[in-house]
Design a protein around this motif. Structure first.
Motif, PDB file in Angstrom:
ATOM      1  N   MET A  89       0.980  -1.201  -0.324  1.00 54.90           N
ATOM      2  CA  MET A  89      -0.082   0.194   0.041  1.00 54.90           C
ATOM      3  C   MET A  89       0.950   1.598  -0.162  1.00 54.90           C
ATOM      4  SD  MET A  89      -3.236  -1.319   0.002  1.00 54.90           S
ATOM      5  CE  MET A  89      -3.967   0.181  -0.071  1.00 54.90           C
ATOM      6  N   PRO A  90       0.327   2.050  -0.708  1.00 53.05           N
ATOM      7  CA  PRO A  90       1.604   3.110  -0.920  1.00 53.05           C
ATOM      8  C   PRO A  90       1.149   4.571   0.596  1.00 53.05           C
ATOM      9  CG  PRO A  90      -0.138   3.734  -1.980  1.00 53.05           C
ATOM     10  CD  PRO A  90      -0.843   2.272  -2.040  1.00 53.05           C
ATOM     11  N   THR A  91       2.304   5.354   0.862  1.00 48.26           N
ATOM     12  CA  THR A  91       2.114   5.632   1.647  1.00 48.26           C
ATOM     13  C   THR A  91       0.978   6.860   2.168  1.00 48.26           C
ATOM     14  OG1 THR A  91       3.815   6.833   1.064  1.00 48.26           O
ATOM     15  CG2 THR A  91       4.381   5.532   2.689  1.00 48.26           C
ATOM     16  N   ASP A  92       1.244   8.114   1.793  1.00 50.39           N
ATOM     17  CA  ASP A  92       0.072   9.156   2.394  1.00 50.39           C
ATOM     18  C   ASP A  92       0.383   9.664   1.461  1.00 50.39           C
ATOM     19  OD1 ASP A  92      -1.738   8.322   4.440  1.00 50.39           O
ATOM     20  OD2 ASP A  92      -0.522   9.399   5.876  1.00 50.39           O
ATOM     21  N   ALA A  93       1.796  10.367   1.636  1.00 57.02           N
ATOM     22  CA  ALA A  93       2.841  10.827   0.853  1.00 57.02           C
ATOM     23  C   ALA A  93       3.002  10.695  -0.190  1.00 57.02           C
ATOM     24  CB  ALA A  93       4.202  11.480   0.848  1.00 57.02           C
ATOM     25  N   GLU A  94       2.876   9.664  -1.236  1.00 63.78           N
ATOM     26  CA  GLU A  94       3.443   8.289  -2.258  1.00 63.78           C
ATOM     27  C   GLU A  94       1.419   8.725  -2.836  1.00 63.78           C
ATOM     28  OE1 GLU A  94       6.430   5.346  -1.790  1.00 63.78           O
ATOM     29  OE2 GLU A  94       3.860   4.808  -0.738  1.00 63.78           O
ATOM     30  N   GLU A  95       0.725   8.579  -1.654  1.00 66.38           N
ATOM     31  CA  GLU A  95      -1.374   8.666  -1.896  1.00 66.38           C
ATOM     32  C   GLU A  95      -1.048   9.780  -3.148  1.00 66.38           C
ATOM     33  OE1 GLU A  95      -4.581   7.272  -3.634  1.00 66.38           O
ATOM     34  OE2 GLU A  95      -3.403   6.048  -3.025  1.00 66.38           O
ATOM     35  N   ALA A  96      -0.979  10.818  -1.906  1.00 67.22           N
ATOM     36  CA  ALA A  96      -1.412  12.568  -2.308  1.00 67.22           C
ATOM     37  C   ALA A  96      -0.640  12.076  -3.705  1.00 67.22           C
ATOM     38  CB  ALA A  96      -0.437  13.061  -1.800  1.00 67.22           C
ATOM     39  N   ALA A  97       1.421  12.240  -4.448  1.00 69.52           N
ATOM     40  CA  ALA A  97       1.739  12.182  -5.832  1.00 69.52           C
ATOM     41  C   ALA A  97       0.972  11.532  -6.748  1.00 69.52           C
ATOM     42  CB  ALA A  97       3.206  11.931  -5.662  1.00 69.52           C
ATOM     43  N   ILE A  98       0.462  10.067  -6.233  1.00 67.81           N
ATOM     44  CA  ILE A  98      -0.778  10.035  -8.123  1.00 67.81           C
ATOM     45  C   ILE A  98      -1.530  10.392  -7.598  1.00 67.81           C
ATOM     46  CG2 ILE A  98      -1.839   7.940  -7.602  1.00 67.81           C
ATOM     47  CD1 ILE A  98       0.027   5.844  -6.243  1.00 67.81           C
ATOM     48  N   GLN A  99      -2.701  11.004  -6.915  1.00 65.15           N
ATOM     49  CA  GLN A  99      -2.955  11.854  -6.661  1.00 65.15           C
ATOM     50  C   GLN A  99      -3.754  12.696  -7.729  1.00 65.15           C
ATOM     51  OE1 GLN A  99      -6.671  10.581  -6.980  1.00 65.15           O
ATOM     52  NE2 GLN A  99      -6.003   8.872  -6.053  1.00 65.15           N
ATOM     53  N   HIS A 100      -2.717  13.533  -7.021  1.00 64.63           N
ATOM     54  CA  HIS A 100      -1.722  14.352  -8.259  1.00 64.63           C
ATOM     55  C   HIS A 100      -2.225  14.810  -9.272  1.00 64.63           C
ATOM     56  CE1 HIS A 100       0.203  18.656  -8.355  1.00 64.63           C
ATOM     57  NE2 HIS A 100       0.818  18.267  -9.174  1.00 64.63           N
ATOM     58  N   ILE A 157      -2.991  12.584 -11.342  1.00 60.81           N
ATOM     59  CA  ILE A 157      -3.736  11.870 -11.813  1.00 60.81           C
ATOM     60  C   ILE A 157      -4.832  13.136 -12.087  1.00 60.81           C
ATOM     61  CG2 ILE A 157      -6.428  10.262 -11.858  1.00 60.81           C
ATOM     62  CD1 ILE A 157      -5.046   8.572 -10.125  1.00 60.81           C
ATOM     63  N   ALA A 158      -4.709  14.220 -11.249  1.00 59.86           N
ATOM     64  CA  ALA A 158      -5.452  15.111 -11.675  1.00 59.86           C
ATOM     65  C   ALA A 158      -4.785  16.206 -13.070  1.00 59.86           C
ATOM     66  CB  ALA A 158      -5.077  16.413 -10.228  1.00 59.86           C
ATOM     67  N   ALA A 159      -3.110  15.929 -12.943  1.00 61.17           N
ATOM     68  CA  ALA A 159      -2.952  16.865 -13.520  1.00 61.17           C
ATOM     69  C   ALA A 159      -2.607  16.254 -14.729  1.00 61.17           C
ATOM     70  CB  ALA A 159      -1.370  17.377 -13.109  1.00 61.17           C
ATOM     71  N   ASP A 160      -3.712  14.980 -15.667  1.00 57.91           N
ATOM     72  CA  ASP A 160      -3.873  14.664 -16.464  1.00 57.91           C
ATOM     73  C   ASP A 160      -5.051  14.771 -17.740  1.00 57.91           C
ATOM     74  OD1 ASP A 160      -2.667  13.276 -19.069  1.00 57.91           O
ATOM     75  OD2 ASP A 160      -2.641  11.531 -18.086  1.00 57.91           O
ATOM     76  N   PRO A 161      -5.618  16.231 -17.926  1.00 59.63           N
ATOM     77  CA  PRO A 161      -6.704  15.996 -18.617  1.00 59.63           C
ATOM     78  C   PRO A 161      -6.679  15.179 -19.463  1.00 59.63           C
ATOM     79  CG  PRO A 161      -5.325  17.663 -19.247  1.00 59.63           C
ATOM     80  CD  PRO A 161      -4.296  17.069 -18.539  1.00 59.63           C
ATOM     81  N   GLU A 162      -5.835  14.299 -20.341  1.00 61.04           N
ATOM     82  CA  GLU A 162      -6.638  13.483 -21.458  1.00 61.04           C
ATOM     83  C   GLU A 162      -6.764  12.153 -20.550  1.00 61.04           C
ATOM     84  OE1 GLU A 162      -3.537  12.889 -24.425  1.00 61.04           O
ATOM     85  OE2 GLU A 162      -3.701  15.648 -24.837  1.00 61.04           O
ATOM     86  N   ASN A 163      -6.511  11.992 -19.063  1.00 59.81           N
ATOM     87  CA  ASN A 163      -6.647  10.740 -18.603  1.00 59.81           C
ATOM     88  C   ASN A 163      -7.456  10.935 -17.089  1.00 59.81           C
ATOM     89  OD1 ASN A 163      -6.184   7.807 -18.412  1.00 59.81           O
ATOM     90  ND2 ASN A 163      -4.837   7.653 -17.860  1.00 59.81           N
ATOM     91  N   PRO A 164      -8.267  11.300 -16.953  1.00 63.60           N
ATOM     92  CA  PRO A 164      -8.661  11.578 -15.602  1.00 63.60           C
ATOM     93  C   PRO A 164      -9.286  10.141 -15.382  1.00 63.60           C
ATOM     94  CG  PRO A 164     -10.823  11.924 -17.917  1.00 63.60           C
ATOM     95  CD  PRO A 164      -9.713  11.726 -17.795  1.00 63.60           C
ATOM     96  N   GLU A 165      -9.264  10.192 -13.671  1.00 65.94           N
ATOM     97  CA  GLU A 165     -10.043   8.695 -12.932  1.00 65.94           C
ATOM     98  C   GLU A 165     -11.323   8.529 -13.701  1.00 65.94           C
ATOM     99  OE1 GLU A 165      -9.213   7.665  -8.297  1.00 65.94           O
ATOM    100  OE2 GLU A 165      -9.139   9.165  -8.882  1.00 65.94           O
ATOM    101  N   TRP A 166     -11.564   7.475 -13.728  1.00 61.86           N
ATOM    102  CA  TRP A 166     -12.849   6.610 -13.719  1.00 61.86           C
ATOM    103  C   TRP A 166     -13.582   7.290 -12.333  1.00 61.86           C
ATOM    104  CZ3 TRP A 166     -14.105   2.706 -17.542  1.00 61.86           C
ATOM    105  CH2 TRP A 166     -13.978   2.398 -18.444  1.00 61.86           C
ATOM    106  N   THR A 167     -15.230   8.024 -13.419  1.00 62.35           N
ATOM    107  CA  THR A 167     -15.997   7.558 -12.303  1.00 62.35           C
ATOM    108  C   THR A 167     -16.940   6.576 -11.898  1.00 62.35           C
ATOM    109  OG1 THR A 167     -18.027   8.638 -13.450  1.00 62.35           O
ATOM    110  CG2 THR A 167     -16.423  10.705 -12.543  1.00 62.35           C
TER     111      THR A 167
END
Length: 97
Positions: free
Chosen positions: A1-12, A14-24
């Motif tokens: 499992m990723p650490t909180d810092a790693e998870e934050a980097a992952i989420q950042h 995802i948010a920074a890539d408008p061509e590949n957004p996270e699925w809803t």
């Protein structure tokens, strides 16, 4: 499992890539299998399969071992079967590789 810092980097990322957004949930609800959308033959052609070996390098065997030994080997992580092969090669043939 990723650490909180790693998870934050992952989420950042995802948010920074408008061509590949996270699925809803709605995206997942609308999703369909490739074979349904493209047709069975087209979808099957997209799957990569490894071809037959020209010469068999390894042979599948059935071997009965103590349960605790198998558990310890599997618990040693990915590549455990190759490590067992190397250990047996060294023990039986006196060489590695």
């Amino acid at each position: 499992m990723p650490t909180d810092a790693e998870e934050a980097a992952i989420q950042h990322g995802i948010a920074a890539d408008p061509e590949n957004p996270e699925w809803t949930e709605e995206d997942f609800a609308r999703a369909r299998p490739a074979a349904e959308v493209l047709g069975e033959r087209v979808a099957a052609s997209l799957v990569r399969r490894r071809g037959r070996q020209k010469t068999a390098v390894k042979e599948a065997v059935s071997l009965r071992l103590d349960a605790d030994l198998v558990r310890a080997l599997r618990d040693s992580g990915p590549g455990w079967q190759s490590r067992v092969n190397d250990t047996l090669r060294k023990a039986v043939l006196g060489k590695l590789g």
